[in-house]
Design a protein around this motif. Structure first.
Motif, PDB file in Angstrom:
ATOM      1  N   PHE A 189      39.611 -16.388  29.816  1.00 29.02           N
ATOM      2  CA  PHE A 189      39.239 -16.994  31.019  1.00 29.02           C
ATOM      3  C   PHE A 189      40.603 -17.373  31.409  1.00 29.02           C
ATOM      4  N   ASN A 190      41.018 -17.715  32.774  1.00 29.29           N
ATOM      5  CA  ASN A 190      41.529 -17.819  33.094  1.00 29.29           C
ATOM      6  C   ASN A 190      41.528 -19.535  34.075  1.00 29.29           C
ATOM      7  N   GLY A 191      40.248 -19.943  34.377  1.00 33.95           N
ATOM      8  CA  GLY A 191      39.817 -21.419  34.151  1.00 33.95           C
ATOM      9  C   GLY A 191      39.193 -20.920  36.158  1.00 33.95           C
ATOM     10  N   HIS A 192      38.975 -19.482  37.012  1.00 37.93           N
ATOM     11  CA  HIS A 192      39.031 -19.217  37.750  1.00 37.93           C
ATOM     12  C   HIS A 192      37.390 -18.317  38.077  1.00 37.93           C
ATOM     13  N   ASP A 193      37.420 -17.559  37.191  1.00 40.19           N
ATOM     14  CA  ASP A 193      36.453 -16.144  36.869  1.00 40.19           C
ATOM     15  C   ASP A 193      35.667 -16.246  35.809  1.00 40.19           C
ATOM     16  N   GLY A 194      35.020 -17.267  34.806  1.00 37.28           N
ATOM     17  CA  GLY A 194      34.050 -17.160  34.225  1.00 37.28           C
ATOM     18  C   GLY A 194      34.967 -16.616  33.110  1.00 37.28           C
ATOM     19  N   GLU A 195      34.086 -16.416  31.753  1.00 36.96           N
ATOM     20  CA  GLU A 195      34.693 -15.655  30.816  1.00 36.96           C
ATOM     21  C   GLU A 195      34.342 -14.245  30.549  1.00 36.96           C
TER      22      GLU A 195
ATOM     23  N   ALA B 224      31.880 -22.015  35.830  1.00 37.97           N
ATOM     24  CA  ALA B 224      31.169 -22.845  35.624  1.00 37.97           C
ATOM     25  C   ALA B 224      32.088 -24.013  36.182  1.00 37.97           C
ATOM     26  N   ALA B 225      31.319 -24.866  36.392  1.00 42.62           N
ATOM     27  CA  ALA B 225      32.866 -25.929  37.858  1.00 42.62           C
ATOM     28  C   ALA B 225      32.658 -27.564  36.733  1.00 42.62           C
ATOM     29  N   PRO B 226      33.826 -28.312  36.449  1.00 41.84           N
ATOM     30  CA  PRO B 226      33.030 -29.636  35.877  1.00 41.84           C
ATOM     31  C   PRO B 226      32.803 -30.527  37.364  1.00 41.84           C
TER      32      PRO B 226
ATOM     33  N   ILE C  56      29.809 -27.911  24.567  1.00 49.60           N
ATOM     34  CA  ILE C  56      30.105 -28.371  23.086  1.00 49.60           C
ATOM     35  C   ILE C  56      30.753 -29.135  22.850  1.00 49.60           C
ATOM     36  N   LEU C  57      30.825 -29.750  22.048  1.00 52.34           N
ATOM     37  CA  LEU C  57      31.520 -31.378  21.926  1.00 52.34           C
ATOM     38  C   LEU C  57      31.745 -30.701  20.338  1.00 52.34           C
ATOM     39  N   ARG C  58      32.955 -31.281  19.753  1.00 47.38           N
ATOM     40  CA  ARG C  58      33.700 -31.605  18.596  1.00 47.38           C
ATOM     41  C   ARG C  58      32.596 -32.302  17.918  1.00 47.38           C
TER      42      ARG C  58
ATOM     43  N   GLY D 127      34.791 -23.997  24.660  1.00 49.02           N
ATOM     44  CA  GLY D 127      33.935 -22.328  24.991  1.00 49.02           C
ATOM     45  C   GLY D 127      33.486 -23.445  26.671  1.00 49.02           C
ATOM     46  N   SER D 128      34.461 -23.928  27.244  1.00 41.91           N
ATOM     47  CA  SER D 128      34.536 -24.245  28.353  1.00 41.91           C
ATOM     48  C   SER D 128      35.571 -23.273  29.153  1.00 41.91           C
ATOM     49  N   THR D 129      34.846 -22.705  30.967  1.00 40.45           N
ATOM     50  CA  THR D 129      35.457 -22.257  31.735  1.00 40.45           C
ATOM     51  C   THR D 129      36.227 -22.671  33.029  1.00 40.45           C
ATOM     52  N   TYR D 130      36.420 -24.304  32.763  1.00 38.84           N
ATOM     53  CA  TYR D 130      37.258 -24.613  33.799  1.00 38.84           C
ATOM     54  C   TYR D 130      38.378 -24.994  32.987  1.00 38.84           C
ATOM     55  N   VAL D 131      39.793 -26.105  33.879  1.00 37.11           N
ATOM     56  CA  VAL D 131      40.808 -26.418  32.485  1.00 37.11           C
ATOM     57  C   VAL D 131      40.942 -27.825  33.412  1.00 37.11           C
ATOM     58  N   THR D 132      40.716 -28.851  33.346  1.00 37.83           N
ATOM     59  CA  THR D 132      40.692 -30.463  33.764  1.00 37.83           C
ATOM     60  C   THR D 132      42.189 -30.030  33.952  1.00 37.83           C
ATOM     61  N   GLU D 133      42.463 -30.757  34.875  1.00 39.70           N
ATOM     62  CA  GLU D 133      43.894 -31.104  35.492  1.00 39.70           C
ATOM     63  C   GLU D 133      44.397 -32.331  35.254  1.00 39.70           C
TER      64      GLU D 133
END
Lengths: 235, 235
Positions: A32-38, A63-65, B214-216, A125-131
């Motif tokens: 995943f790259n944070g933009h295009d899903g998994e 997915a968006a947070p 999914i949470l730890r 398993g998130s597809t976005y990264v918290t900044e």
């Protein structure tokens, strides 16, 4: 990403995939790259100092947070790391470390905290990264606060039973507007009296109290984010 | 405790109070023993290997935690310590580490975990100490479960939007009976299919899901205890 697209691996990524995880050419990897899903990808080249993955197909949409920021005053290293990890898991778009009147920290290691947020996304398993933002002064942030963003702040010294307005009348958080929000956690010593007065007077600020016992700042952060997710988020 | 009662200090307590905190004869100390509230005491003898405190007056009455147990499957050391610390802060009467089908831990250091619970009570100005039990098998605990104690368990694989009954109909946790409760957190790998079936069939069990990510296990513990406190506890 697109099917057939190749992704070169850096040295430490190659070390992890081939040295630690023992993957070889033909192994499957989730990307995943944070933009295009998994995406499902395949190892198409495996070396000691590098390698290559080839994207095959999207396995999950992006997915968006929730549009939620976490503002917190940095504390000891382990507990600050912990706050970043937990916020990324629970679901926060942006983490903003803040300097308050009683904050000791003069600076933070933004890159290290950002790496923790990336690792939490991988684990969960998130597809976005918290900044993760650089440290900023709370008073300056409040002076330039975006008008539409609500702010929930945790006030240990707040005497109301649960939630309250700046003028003291309680208002249930469930009635609060949806949309952009931020959660603010003060330092271990709490907010200064000047900060408390200012926060209570802000039209977009919602004070909450987290139970009858004193919580450490890291516990308060997880509890407040859970409270927000239950009332206003996607839980 | 009673006014005028003396309390002898052990070597490590004397070291902390006089060596680390630099207290001397006449210094004030807050005392609690888990039964008699918080007392103001005075250092009446200070030595390198011991000393004595004398109780003066009760400063806070004894508080009781909610009648809540936390059952959790031990994970890595730091994260297990963390769960115990956070549970003690948020307010739990008893912590019961459990062995499930997918739990790796064969044993725990009960004394070390109990020390963490004591430290959390000291940090948070609590007057009670959360009790830490020895590791026990989940199936045996469930076989001898006290009839009146409700059990909230976190099921990642549970498809309902929020809460549900064993027969699949959702029921809001706010309608659940007050009184004795327990919160159960599974291991990182989740519950086995046999455990899930058994848990869902128990008349006193309330499945919950903690959001779409999914949470730890340690994050799930703090989030679940917060959820319980908000709906059924003293927050």
């Amino acid at each position: 990403m697109a099917s057939g697209q190749t992704v070169p691996l850096e040295r430490d990524q190659a070390h992890y995939l081939f040295g630690v995880m023992r993957l070889t050419e033909g192994s499957a990897v989730a990307l995943f790259n944070g933009h295009d899903g998994e995406w499902q990808a395949e190892v198409t080249s495996a070396g000691k100092r590098g390698g290559e993955l080839t994207c095959r197909s999207q396995s999950r949409p992006q997915a968006a947070p929730p549009d939620l920021w976490l503002l917190f005053a940095p504390i000891k290293k382990t507990r600050t790391d912990f706050i970043v990890e937990k916020a990324a898991e629970i679901g926060v778009a942006r983490i903003q470390p803040v300097q308050t009147d009683f904050t000791n920290a003069e600076r933070i290691r933004r890159d290290r905290l950002q790496a923790h947020a990336v690792e939490a996304a991988e684990q969960c398993g998130s597809t976005y990264v918290t900044e993760v933002n650089d440290l900023a002064r709370l008073d300056r942030l409040l002076a330039n606060w975006p008008a539409e963003r609500q702010l929930m702040f945790c006030d240990e010294a707040f005497a109301e039973a649960s939630y309250g307005t700046p003028d003291g009348a309680p208002r249930p958080l469930g009635d609060a507007p949806r949309g952009p929000w931020a959660v603010l956690i003060g330092p271990e010593g709490g907010f200064s009296e000047a900060e408390r007065k200012r926060l209570h007077a802000l039209p977009f600020a919602w004070p909450v109290q987290l139970g009858p016992r004193i919580l450490r700042a890291d516990t308060a952060a997880v509890a407040a984010l859970t409270l927000w997710q239950l009332h206003l988020g996607d839980w």
